[in-house]
Motif scaffolding. Structure first.
Motif, PDB file in Angstrom:
ATOM      1  N   ASP A   5     127.516  78.971  12.064  1.00 59.32           N
ATOM      2  CA  ASP A   5     126.762  80.155  12.479  1.00 59.32           C
ATOM      3  C   ASP A   5     127.409  81.423  11.939  1.00 59.32           C
ATOM      4  OD1 ASP A   5     124.949  78.604  13.806  1.00 59.32           O
ATOM      5  OD2 ASP A   5     125.820  78.950  15.788  1.00 59.32           O
ATOM      6  N   ILE A   8     126.817  81.690   8.170  1.00 59.20           N
ATOM      7  CA  ILE A   8     125.455  82.133   7.857  1.00 59.20           C
ATOM      8  C   ILE A   8     125.303  83.619   8.157  1.00 59.20           C
ATOM      9  CG2 ILE A   8     123.027  81.930   8.536  1.00 59.20           C
ATOM     10  CD1 ILE A   8     123.575  78.902   8.879  1.00 59.20           C
ATOM     11  N   LEU A   9     125.823  84.058   9.283  1.00 56.12           N
ATOM     12  CA  LEU A   9     125.762  85.479   9.628  1.00 56.12           C
ATOM     13  C   LEU A   9     126.477  86.316   8.576  1.00 56.12           C
ATOM     14  CD1 LEU A   9     126.254  85.533  13.494  1.00 56.12           C
ATOM     15  CD2 LEU A   9     124.207  86.101  12.203  1.00 56.12           C
ATOM     16  N   LEU A  11     126.978  85.542   5.421  1.00 61.75           N
ATOM     17  CA  LEU A  11     126.147  85.554   4.210  1.00 61.75           C
ATOM     18  C   LEU A  11     124.958  86.504   4.356  1.00 61.75           C
ATOM     19  CD1 LEU A  11     125.999  81.796   3.135  1.00 61.75           C
ATOM     20  CD2 LEU A  11     127.134  83.671   1.938  1.00 61.75           C
ATOM     21  N   LEU A  12     124.313  86.466   5.496  1.00 56.55           N
ATOM     22  CA  LEU A  12     123.176  87.361   5.728  1.00 56.55           C
ATOM     23  C   LEU A  12     123.606  88.825   5.702  1.00 56.55           C
ATOM     24  CD1 LEU A  12     121.232  85.420   8.508  1.00 56.55           C
ATOM     25  CD2 LEU A  12     120.541  85.745   6.121  1.00 56.55           C
ATOM     26  N   GLN A  13     124.758  89.125   6.251  1.00 51.77           N
ATOM     27  CA  GLN A  13     125.271  90.494   6.231  1.00 51.77           C
ATOM     28  C   GLN A  13     125.574  90.946   4.798  1.00 51.77           C
ATOM     29  OE1 GLN A  13     128.548  90.070   8.941  1.00 51.77           O
ATOM     30  NE2 GLN A  13     127.301  90.551  10.741  1.00 51.77           N
ATOM     31  N   GLU A  14     126.132  90.042   4.003  1.00 54.40           N
ATOM     32  CA  GLU A  14     126.412  90.369   2.600  1.00 54.40           C
ATOM     33  C   GLU A  14     125.114  90.604   1.826  1.00 54.40           C
ATOM     34  OE1 GLU A  14     128.904  87.293   0.987  1.00 54.40           O
ATOM     35  OE2 GLU A  14     130.566  87.770   2.344  1.00 54.40           O
ATOM     36  N   ILE A  15     124.129  89.751   2.080  1.00 56.73           N
ATOM     37  CA  ILE A  15     122.829  89.914   1.417  1.00 56.73           C
ATOM     38  C   ILE A  15     122.210  91.250   1.804  1.00 56.73           C
ATOM     39  CG2 ILE A  15     120.455  89.046   1.334  1.00 56.73           C
ATOM     40  CD1 ILE A  15     121.672  86.198   1.585  1.00 56.73           C
ATOM     41  N   ARG A  16     122.280  91.571   3.084  1.00 57.55           N
ATOM     42  CA  ARG A  16     121.732  92.840   3.567  1.00 57.55           C
ATOM     43  C   ARG A  16     122.422  94.016   2.895  1.00 57.55           C
ATOM     44  NH1 ARG A  16     121.822  93.800   9.803  1.00 57.55           N
ATOM     45  NH2 ARG A  16     120.019  92.436   9.707  1.00 57.55           N
TER      46      ARG A  16
END
Length: 76
Positions: A5, A8-9, A11-16
């Motif tokens: 978790d 994934i969080l 990675l999502l923060q980096e993508i954002r």
């Protein structure tokens, strides 16, 4: 399950963050393009006004020549 978790969080923060930087850069480029377009519009408007003045002066000169020609034709 806590570890995936977090991964994934992260990675999502980096993508954002990358998307935000991309949008910011695109926004700056669009602002620059808008400024250039506005500058071109102003330049074109100035050229148009200058052209109208030049045309008006030319028409005035032609009119004066035509009047002189009419006087010469009527005099002879």
């Amino acid at each position: 399950m806590s570890e995936p978790d977090n991964f994934i969080l992260k990675l999502l923060q980096e993508i954002r963050a990358e998307m935000k930087n991309g949008f910011d850069a695109t926004g700056k480029r669009l602002d620059s393009i808008d400024a250039k377009i506005e500058s071109l519009k102003q330049a074109m408007h100035g050229e148009s006004v200058l052209g109208r003045y030049a045309t008006a002066e030319f028409e005035d000169r032609i009119e004066a020549i035509e009047k002189r020609l009419d006087k010469l034709e009527k005099g002879h």
